[in-house]
Design a protein around this motif. Structure first.
Motif, PDB file in Angstrom:
ATOM      1  N   TRP A 189       0.838  -1.194   0.000  1.00  0.00           N
ATOM      2  CA  TRP A 189       0.000   0.000   0.000  1.00  0.00           C
ATOM      3  C   TRP A 189       0.879   1.251   0.000  1.00  0.00           C
ATOM      4  CZ3 TRP A 189      -5.348   0.055   2.503  1.00  0.00           C
ATOM      5  CH2 TRP A 189      -5.907  -1.233   2.568  1.00  0.00           C
ATOM      6  N   ASN A 190       0.372   2.334  -0.561  1.00  0.00           N
ATOM      7  CA  ASN A 190       0.913   3.655  -0.277  1.00  0.00           C
ATOM      8  C   ASN A 190       0.377   4.054   1.096  1.00  0.00           C
ATOM      9  OD1 ASN A 190       1.964   4.495  -3.140  1.00  0.00           O
ATOM     10  ND2 ASN A 190      -0.109   3.701  -3.465  1.00  0.00           N
ATOM     11  N   ALA A 191       1.221   4.600   1.949  1.00  0.00           N
ATOM     12  CA  ALA A 191       0.763   4.912   3.305  1.00  0.00           C
ATOM     13  C   ALA A 191       1.547   6.082   3.868  1.00  0.00           C
ATOM     14  CB  ALA A 191       0.912   3.688   4.214  1.00  0.00           C
ATOM     15  N   VAL A 192       0.852   6.933   4.611  1.00  0.00           N
ATOM     16  CA  VAL A 192       1.481   8.064   5.284  1.00  0.00           C
ATOM     17  C   VAL A 192       0.979   8.112   6.717  1.00  0.00           C
ATOM     18  CG1 VAL A 192       1.785   9.432   3.187  1.00  0.00           C
ATOM     19  CG2 VAL A 192      -0.302   9.680   4.516  1.00  0.00           C
ATOM     20  N   GLN A 193       1.843   8.587   7.602  1.00  0.00           N
ATOM     21  CA  GLN A 193       1.461   8.730   9.001  1.00  0.00           C
ATOM     22  C   GLN A 193       0.841  10.103   9.233  1.00  0.00           C
ATOM     23  OE1 GLN A 193       4.430   7.509  11.777  1.00  0.00           O
ATOM     24  NE2 GLN A 193       3.131   7.831  13.566  1.00  0.00           N
ATOM     25  N   PHE A 194      -0.327  10.105   9.848  1.00  0.00           N
ATOM     26  CA  PHE A 194      -1.047  11.348  10.108  1.00  0.00           C
ATOM     27  C   PHE A 194      -0.465  12.039  11.334  1.00  0.00           C
ATOM     28  CE2 PHE A 194      -4.451  13.770  12.162  1.00  0.00           C
ATOM     29  CZ  PHE A 194      -4.967  14.488  11.097  1.00  0.00           C
ATOM     30  N   VAL A 195      -0.094  13.313  11.170  1.00  0.00           N
ATOM     31  CA  VAL A 195       0.346  14.124  12.302  1.00  0.00           C
ATOM     32  C   VAL A 195      -0.490  15.383  12.450  1.00  0.00           C
ATOM     33  CG1 VAL A 195       2.698  13.229  12.304  1.00  0.00           C
ATOM     34  CG2 VAL A 195       2.150  15.229  10.917  1.00  0.00           C
ATOM     35  N   GLY A 196      -1.314  15.681  11.464  1.00  0.00           N
ATOM     36  CA  GLY A 196      -2.180  16.850  11.504  1.00  0.00           C
ATOM     37  C   GLY A 196      -2.780  17.118  10.143  1.00  0.00           C
ATOM     38  N   HIS A 197      -3.889  17.872  10.116  1.00  0.00           N
ATOM     39  CA  HIS A 197      -4.572  18.056   8.832  1.00  0.00           C
ATOM     40  C   HIS A 197      -3.808  18.960   7.883  1.00  0.00           C
ATOM     41  CE1 HIS A 197      -6.206  21.541  11.129  1.00  0.00           C
ATOM     42  NE2 HIS A 197      -6.204  22.114   9.959  1.00  0.00           N
ATOM     43  N   ASP A 198      -2.995  19.892   8.399  1.00  0.00           N
ATOM     44  CA  ASP A 198      -2.201  20.744   7.507  1.00  0.00           C
ATOM     45  C   ASP A 198      -1.170  19.920   6.746  1.00  0.00           C
ATOM     46  OD1 ASP A 198      -3.565  23.049   8.241  1.00  0.00           O
ATOM     47  OD2 ASP A 198      -2.136  23.573   9.823  1.00  0.00           O
ATOM     48  N   GLU A 199      -0.480  19.047   7.474  1.00  0.00           N
ATOM     49  CA  GLU A 199       0.514  18.187   6.830  1.00  0.00           C
ATOM     50  C   GLU A 199      -0.152  17.232   5.840  1.00  0.00           C
ATOM     51  OE1 GLU A 199       2.095  19.489  10.809  1.00  0.00           O
ATOM     52  OE2 GLU A 199       0.180  18.722  10.050  1.00  0.00           O
ATOM     53  N   LEU A 200      -1.317  16.737   6.206  1.00  0.00           N
ATOM     54  CA  LEU A 200      -2.025  15.845   5.292  1.00  0.00           C
ATOM     55  C   LEU A 200      -2.468  16.583   4.037  1.00  0.00           C
ATOM     56  CD1 LEU A 200      -3.283  13.153   4.540  1.00  0.00           C
ATOM     57  CD2 LEU A 200      -5.277  13.756   5.936  1.00  0.00           C
ATOM     58  N   GLU A 201      -2.923  17.799   4.185  1.00  0.00           N
ATOM     59  CA  GLU A 201      -3.312  18.584   3.010  1.00  0.00           C
ATOM     60  C   GLU A 201      -2.135  18.732   2.046  1.00  0.00           C
ATOM     61  OE1 GLU A 201      -5.468  22.835   2.005  1.00  0.00           O
ATOM     62  OE2 GLU A 201      -4.024  22.745   3.652  1.00  0.00           O
ATOM     63  N   ARG A 202      -0.960  19.032   2.580  1.00  0.00           N
ATOM     64  CA  ARG A 202       0.222  19.172   1.721  1.00  0.00           C
ATOM     65  C   ARG A 202       0.531  17.856   1.016  1.00  0.00           C
ATOM     66  NH1 ARG A 202       1.951  22.671   5.967  1.00  0.00           N
ATOM     67  NH2 ARG A 202       3.069  20.998   7.050  1.00  0.00           N
ATOM     68  N   GLU A 203       0.403  16.745   1.734  1.00  0.00           N
ATOM     69  CA  GLU A 203       0.657  15.427   1.139  1.00  0.00           C
ATOM     70  C   GLU A 203      -0.326  15.146   0.010  1.00  0.00           C
ATOM     71  OE1 GLU A 203       2.628  11.810   0.747  1.00  0.00           O
ATOM     72  OE2 GLU A 203       3.103  13.230   2.356  1.00  0.00           O
ATOM     73  N   LEU A 204      -1.590  15.470   0.223  1.00  0.00           N
ATOM     74  CA  LEU A 204      -2.608  15.216  -0.796  1.00  0.00           C
ATOM     75  C   LEU A 204      -2.396  16.092  -2.030  1.00  0.00           C
ATOM     76  CD1 LEU A 204      -5.702  14.959   1.572  1.00  0.00           C
ATOM     77  CD2 LEU A 204      -4.590  13.062   0.367  1.00  0.00           C
ATOM     78  N   ILE A 205      -1.946  17.318  -1.825  1.00  0.00           N
ATOM     79  CA  ILE A 205      -1.658  18.197  -2.958  1.00  0.00           C
ATOM     80  C   ILE A 205      -0.442  17.684  -3.729  1.00  0.00           C
ATOM     81  CG2 ILE A 205      -0.848  20.514  -3.570  1.00  0.00           C
ATOM     82  CD1 ILE A 205      -2.663  21.566  -1.290  1.00  0.00           C
ATOM     83  N   GLU A 206       0.597  17.246  -3.005  1.00  0.00           N
ATOM     84  CA  GLU A 206       1.791  16.721  -3.675  1.00  0.00           C
ATOM     85  C   GLU A 206       1.464  15.480  -4.508  1.00  0.00           C
ATOM     86  OE1 GLU A 206       4.757  16.007  -0.725  1.00  0.00           O
ATOM     87  OE2 GLU A 206       5.077  18.144  -0.293  1.00  0.00           O
ATOM     88  N   ARG A 207       0.515  14.693  -4.041  1.00  0.00           N
ATOM     89  CA  ARG A 207       0.133  13.482  -4.768  1.00  0.00           C
ATOM     90  C   ARG A 207      -0.973  13.754  -5.809  1.00  0.00           C
ATOM     91  NH1 ARG A 207       1.689   8.474  -2.356  1.00  0.00           N
ATOM     92  NH2 ARG A 207       2.891   8.773  -0.441  1.00  0.00           N
ATOM     93  N   ARG A 208      -1.300  15.027  -6.003  1.00  0.00           N
ATOM     94  CA  ARG A 208      -2.272  15.473  -6.994  1.00  0.00           C
ATOM     95  C   ARG A 208      -3.679  14.926  -6.725  1.00  0.00           C
ATOM     96  NH1 ARG A 208       1.196  14.645 -12.594  1.00  0.00           N
ATOM     97  NH2 ARG A 208       3.204  15.342 -11.755  1.00  0.00           N
ATOM     98  N   LEU A 209      -3.947  14.661  -5.467  1.00  0.00           N
ATOM     99  CA  LEU A 209      -5.296  14.249  -5.080  1.00  0.00           C
ATOM    100  C   LEU A 209      -6.164  15.452  -4.730  1.00  0.00           C
ATOM    101  CD1 LEU A 209      -4.189  11.195  -2.959  1.00  0.00           C
ATOM    102  CD2 LEU A 209      -5.503  11.095  -5.076  1.00  0.00           C
ATOM    103  N   LEU A 210      -5.527  16.543  -4.392  1.00  0.00           N
ATOM    104  CA  LEU A 210      -6.196  17.828  -4.180  1.00  0.00           C
ATOM    105  C   LEU A 210      -5.380  18.886  -4.880  1.00  0.00           C
ATOM    106  CD1 LEU A 210      -7.169  18.015  -0.376  1.00  0.00           C
ATOM    107  CD2 LEU A 210      -8.715  17.698  -2.323  1.00  0.00           C
ATOM    108  N   SER A 211      -6.022  19.979  -5.196  1.00  0.00           N
ATOM    109  CA  SER A 211      -5.307  21.158  -5.664  1.00  0.00           C
ATOM    110  C   SER A 211      -5.609  22.299  -4.703  1.00  0.00           C
ATOM    111  CB  SER A 211      -5.747  21.539  -7.083  1.00  0.00           C
ATOM    112  OG  SER A 211      -7.071  22.026  -7.066  1.00  0.00           O
ATOM    113  N   LEU A 212      -4.852  23.380  -4.817  1.00  0.00           N
ATOM    114  CA  LEU A 212      -5.098  24.531  -3.967  1.00  0.00           C
ATOM    115  C   LEU A 212      -6.487  25.124  -4.210  1.00  0.00           C
ATOM    116  CD1 LEU A 212      -1.614  26.286  -4.179  1.00  0.00           C
ATOM    117  CD2 LEU A 212      -2.580  25.050  -2.228  1.00  0.00           C
ATOM    118  N   GLN A 213      -7.063  24.860  -5.368  1.00  0.00           N
ATOM    119  CA  GLN A 213      -8.362  25.428  -5.704  1.00  0.00           C
ATOM    120  C   GLN A 213      -9.516  24.572  -5.191  1.00  0.00           C
ATOM    121  OE1 GLN A 213      -5.839  25.166  -8.189  1.00  0.00           O
ATOM    122  NE2 GLN A 213      -5.299  27.270  -7.574  1.00  0.00           N
ATOM    123  N   ASP A 214      -9.240  23.306  -4.821  1.00  0.00           N
ATOM    124  CA  ASP A 214     -10.312  22.414  -4.393  1.00  0.00           C
ATOM    125  C   ASP A 214     -10.925  22.895  -3.082  1.00  0.00           C
ATOM    126  OD1 ASP A 214     -10.181  20.608  -6.513  1.00  0.00           O
ATOM    127  OD2 ASP A 214      -8.503  19.556  -5.578  1.00  0.00           O
TER     128      ASP A 214
END
Length: 221
Positions: free
Chosen positions: A196-221
């Motif tokens: 699996w691809n997996a990341v450890q959650f430490v907070g929603h800000d860090e998760l947001e950055r991870e999701l943007i880097e993986r192109r699952l979210l954009s800054l406009q979403d």
């Protein structure tokens, strides 16, 4: 079991799988016990002691509850016998615990953005059956998930490989097409070991950055 494929998923093509406790829902057992058992929890050391006694690092009695192998009366009796707490004290903790699982607004906002962006959402959570049923009844955003696995229904807890294999079967996707988010390091490592691809959650800000880097979210979403 759905078999994994060696080729990586394309950026932005991952389904996102969320753990619940401390990721989507707040979980503070020390505060819970201090509120329910104030006569026993009068200091940080006392809180740590009783958290260890009652929850046993989510193994032992509580681990059996998480995996659906004991019901509430059995759990209450076993913890009371083992710790010296009165059964009424243990029952009060078990009754209050699901009510203390309150949504974390930052993560819920990310769930909403992911859903609006058309991402597939799943969950994989160690959760006793009464708690799982409470969450399903109580929170509208549970309908945003395309599916999910609770340990109490799968009859096995993370980080055992069997629950990850069960999740692949339930989701109908290979491991490489999933991004798993969990706060507990051993669960993250177990998922990675299984492809699996997996990341450890430490907070929603860090998760947001991870999701943007993986192109699952954009800054406009």
């Amino acid at each position: 079991m759905t078999s994994a494929i060696d080729s990586p998923a394309l950026p932005g093509d991952l389904a996102v799988v969320f753990d619940f406790g401390r990721v989507v829902f707040d979980w503070q057992p020390e505060a819970l016990l201090a509120r329910i058992l104030p006569h026993r929890v009068g200091s940080a050391d006392a809180a740590a002691h009783w958290v260890a006694q009652v929850f046993q690092s989510y193994q032992g009695d509580w681990g059996d509850f998480d995996s659906g192998h004991v019901d509430v009366p059995t759990l209450v009796r076993r913890i009371a016998q083992r710790t010296g707490l009165a059964e009424s004290e243990v029952q009060a903790v078990v009754d209050e615990a699901p009510l203390s699982l309150l949504p974390l607004p930052g993560t819920v906002a990310l769930l909403q953005r992911l859903k609006a962006a058309g991402r597939r959402l799943y969950f994989l959570s160690n959760m006793p059956l009464p708690f799982a049923e409470h969450l399903e009844r109580s929170h509208h955003f549970m309908a945003w998930f395309d599916g999910g696995v609770f340990s109490s229904r799968a009859k096995v807890n993370k980080p055992a490989a069997a629950i990850f294999d069960h999740a692949l079967d339930q989701f109908g996707l290979p491991a490489h097409q999933l991004l798993f988010i969990d706060d507990h390091g051993p669960n993250v490592e177990a998922a990675r070991t299984l492809g699996w691809n997996a990341v450890q959650f430490v907070g929603h800000d860090e998760l947001e950055r991870e999701l943007i880097e993986r192109r699952l979210l954009s800054l406009q979403d």
